[in-house]
Design an enzyme around this catalytic site. Structure first.
Site, mmCIF file in Angstrom:
data_model
loop_
_atom_site.group_PDB
_atom_site.id
_atom_site.type_symbol
_atom_site.label_atom_id
_atom_site.label_comp_id
_atom_site.label_asym_id
_atom_site.label_seq_id
_atom_site.Cartn_x
_atom_site.Cartn_y
_atom_site.Cartn_z
ATOM 1 C CB CYS A 108 -3.993 1.816 -3.323
ATOM 2 S SG CYS A 108 -4.190 0.019 -3.399
ATOM 3 C CG HIS A 160 0.818 1.601 -4.558
ATOM 4 N ND1 HIS A 160 0.515 1.953 -3.256
ATOM 5 C CD2 HIS A 160 0.100 0.488 -4.821
ATOM 6 C CE1 HIS A 160 -0.336 1.072 -2.757
ATOM 7 N NE2 HIS A 160 -0.610 0.175 -3.688
ATOM 8 C CD GLU A 173 3.082 4.665 -2.734
ATOM 9 O OE1 GLU A 173 2.602 3.652 -2.193
ATOM 10 O OE2 GLU A 173 2.410 5.410 -3.499
#
Length: 212
Positions: A82, A192, A194
């Site tokens: 990001c 992202h 994650e």
């Protein structure tokens, strides 16, 4: 034991990134750290982040982490996420601030006039939610991840590389934009991992075994 430094400059959900790396690499030592020395000593470095670019750059400078991040991007496996992607570039329209200048190019805001979907409805900014990533070419970081796989995005700005050969992935949201870059030991993504379920975990796992 492989050590991974998740750079803590006060911005972003660092714990979720660290937990995801621990999940895919249970034998690694994952350090969430604001210590430039630990970043320098780690075998691998992850720079996550969310929030406004001016705040991120200010915190990075004030915590003495700027040079540590530049050095890591020059000599070890490096993953930007990001804002961790955007700060690698020369300049951002968000706050009109300089970045680290590791990769040539700029960070631009989604143009209001182009934010229209195929059915003619307005697209909201920030771009938030799941979207497809088209892989520009094979790369070790894409191993086991199908072309067009979906990842989770939250952003109002996107990177515009000066040299197209660093583009590793692209996504369409009103306009096509670069959603991943790769150069030597650097891989950085706008989405992202994650928060991106199986594909995101696979990408993090690939990073932990990647030897550029």
């Amino acid at each position: 034991m492989t050590t991974v430094a998740v750079v803590d400059y006060g911005m972003g959900n660092l714990r979720s990134v660290a937990k995801a790396i621990e999940h895919v690499a249970p034998h690694a030592q994952v350090l969430v750290t604001a210590d430039p020395a630990q970043v320098a000593q780690a075998a691998r470095v992850v720079v996550p982040g969310q929030g406004a670019m001016p705040d991120c750059m200010r915190e990075l400078n004030e915590r003495g982490l700027r040079q540590a991040v530049i050095d890591a991007a020059a000599n070890k496996p490096f993953l930007g996420i990001c804002i961790g992607l955007q700060m690698l570039f020369e300049h951002s329209e968000e706050g009109d601030v300089p970045g680290l200048g590791v990769i040539n190019g700029k960070v631009r805001r989604f143009p209001h006039e182009a934010m229209v979907s195929t059915d003619g409805s307005r697209l909201k900014v920030p771009h938030m939610g799941w979207n497809e990533v088209e892989q520009a070419e094979p790369h070790a970081m894409w191993n086991g991840i199908g072309n067009g796989s979906r990842f989770y995005f939250v952003h109002s700005y996107y990177v515009e590389p000066a040299q197209p050969d660093v583009i590793a992935g692209s996504t369409v949201y009103g306009i096509p934009f670069t959603s991943a870059v790769a150069r030597d030991n650097i891989f950085a993504v706008q989405f992202h991992p994650e928060k991106s379920a199986e594909s995101g975990l696979r990408l993090l796992g690939n990073f932990m075994s990647w030897n550029p």
